[in-house]
Design a protein around this motif. Structure first.
Motif, PDB file in Angstrom:
ATOM      1  N   ASP A 104     147.557   9.878  41.852  1.00  0.00           N
ATOM      2  CA  ASP A 104     146.637  10.968  41.492  1.00  0.00           C
ATOM      3  C   ASP A 104     145.898  11.511  42.711  1.00  0.00           C
ATOM      4  OD1 ASP A 104     147.424  10.548  38.910  1.00  0.00           O
ATOM      5  OD2 ASP A 104     145.591   9.511  38.293  1.00  0.00           O
ATOM      6  N   SER A 105     145.456  10.616  43.572  1.00  0.00           N
ATOM      7  CA  SER A 105     144.676  11.079  44.725  1.00  0.00           C
ATOM      8  C   SER A 105     145.575  11.769  45.748  1.00  0.00           C
ATOM      9  CB  SER A 105     143.927   9.911  45.370  1.00  0.00           C
ATOM     10  OG  SER A 105     144.844   8.925  45.803  1.00  0.00           O
ATOM     11  N   TYR A 135     146.023  15.169  44.473  1.00  0.00           N
ATOM     12  CA  TYR A 135     144.778  15.925  44.664  1.00  0.00           C
ATOM     13  C   TYR A 135     144.657  16.410  46.103  1.00  0.00           C
ATOM     14  CZ  TYR A 135     139.812  16.966  45.076  1.00  0.00           C
ATOM     15  OH  TYR A 135     138.623  17.603  45.329  1.00  0.00           O
ATOM     16  N   ASP A 140     135.761   9.600  46.837  1.00  0.00           N
ATOM     17  CA  ASP A 140     134.710   9.528  45.812  1.00  0.00           C
ATOM     18  C   ASP A 140     135.283   9.492  44.400  1.00  0.00           C
ATOM     19  OD1 ASP A 140     132.700   9.553  47.652  1.00  0.00           O
ATOM     20  OD2 ASP A 140     132.287  11.705  47.493  1.00  0.00           O
ATOM     21  N   ARG A 141     136.335  10.274  44.170  1.00  0.00           N
ATOM     22  CA  ARG A 141     136.828  10.491  42.809  1.00  0.00           C
ATOM     23  C   ARG A 141     137.789   9.428  42.311  1.00  0.00           C
ATOM     24  NH1 ARG A 141     137.929  16.687  41.568  1.00  0.00           N
ATOM     25  NH2 ARG A 141     136.140  17.574  42.643  1.00  0.00           N
ATOM     26  N   PHE A 142     138.516   8.822  43.236  1.00  0.00           N
ATOM     27  CA  PHE A 142     139.592   7.913  42.828  1.00  0.00           C
ATOM     28  C   PHE A 142     139.337   6.518  43.387  1.00  0.00           C
ATOM     29  CE2 PHE A 142     141.303  12.220  43.246  1.00  0.00           C
ATOM     30  CZ  PHE A 142     141.901  12.419  42.013  1.00  0.00           C
ATOM     31  N   GLU A 143     139.879   5.517  42.699  1.00  0.00           N
ATOM     32  CA  GLU A 143     139.739   4.122  43.149  1.00  0.00           C
ATOM     33  C   GLU A 143     140.774   3.851  44.232  1.00  0.00           C
ATOM     34  OE1 GLU A 143     137.568   1.669  42.182  1.00  0.00           O
ATOM     35  OE2 GLU A 143     136.466   3.223  41.105  1.00  0.00           O
ATOM     36  N   GLU A 171     136.278  13.738  49.218  1.00  0.00           N
ATOM     37  CA  GLU A 171     136.259  13.949  47.759  1.00  0.00           C
ATOM     38  C   GLU A 171     137.214  12.983  47.064  1.00  0.00           C
ATOM     39  OE1 GLU A 171     135.558  18.714  48.506  1.00  0.00           O
ATOM     40  OE2 GLU A 171     137.333  18.076  47.406  1.00  0.00           O
ATOM     41  N   ALA A 172     138.397  12.801  47.647  1.00  0.00           N
ATOM     42  CA  ALA A 172     139.376  11.886  47.043  1.00  0.00           C
ATOM     43  C   ALA A 172     138.833  10.455  47.022  1.00  0.00           C
ATOM     44  CB  ALA A 172     140.695  11.949  47.802  1.00  0.00           C
TER      45      ALA A 172
END
Lengths: 79, 145
Positions: B108-109, B112, B71-74, B68-69
């Protein structure tokens, strides 16, 4: 039907073993936990738990099949 | 240890080994989080503690969180590891590391991943207190939400 129940953490301690075979007519994990809680005197209410069937999270009302492995997951505390 | 995976470990976590796996040429940033065993919880002095896990599902759910991380973060890579067994005060209980082109996504990741691990991964902590009986953290009746 005959199931395998695995226990972890507080449930393992209260049951006194890490797994058991269990003969039951419970059709889903909710009914199964209610039966085991009454039998073994577990302190945790079902609302505090999650359930896994055959090594993945499952719904409380999904049908159980012969030889399934069921794990009730107490509140987690990793980190 | 493989990149982009979550592992349960019975042996001590070595952050420097893990960090080196995340180095690559597109990464301009690296962020990590270490969770340490502290000597008190909820106002009570803690003497010892032990983590246990439902390892098969913990690693499966941890892998999902890392996925998920990604996918969600660059980010260019991520990894996490959680210790089980008896731990001493000061030991690393959990480690998360992320590399990315820029710092924002790394912070951020990383946040998360640790938040989701604490919330979702089937790992339990049993604490022994200086005064009073051992306790499975979050499992006392009064703690339940």
């Amino acid at each position: 039907m005959k199931l395998t129940i695995e226990y972890y953490a507080l449930l393992k301690e209260q049951r006194g073993c890490s797994s058991e075979f269990w003969e039951t007519s419970a059709s889903n994990p909710a009914a199964l936990y209610d039966e085991l809680k009454a039998q073994h005197g577990f302190s945790l209410d079902r609302s505090a738990l999650k359930v896994a069937v055959n090594e993945d999270f499952a719904e409380w009302d999904q049908s159980l099949q012969e030889a399934d492995t069921v794990v009730f997951i107490p509140p987690v505390a990793g980190g | 240890m493989e990149l982009n995976r979550f592992f349960i470990s019975e042996s001590a976590i070595e952050p420097n080994e893990l960090r080196s796996k995340l180095q690559n040429e597109v990464a301009g940033a690296y962020a990590s989080f270490e969770g340490w065993v502290r000597n008190h919880n909820d106002g009570k002095p803690v003497n010892a503690l032990e983590y246990s896990a439902y390892t098969a599902l913990a690693e499966k759910e941890g892998d999902r969180i890392i996925g998920e991380a990604l996918d969600r973060f660059e980010i260019s890579g991520a990894a996490a590891i959680h210790r089980v067994g008896p731990l001493d005060i000061g030991d690393i209980a959990v480690w998360v590391g992320v590399s990315s082109p820029h710092r924002g996504a790394a912070f951020d990741s990383c946040r998360y991943i640790i938040d989701e691990i604490k919330d979702r991964v089937p790992i339990w902590k049993r604490e022994s207190y200086e005064n009073g009986p051992d306790e499975w953290v979050n499992c006392a009746k009064g703690d339940l939400e």
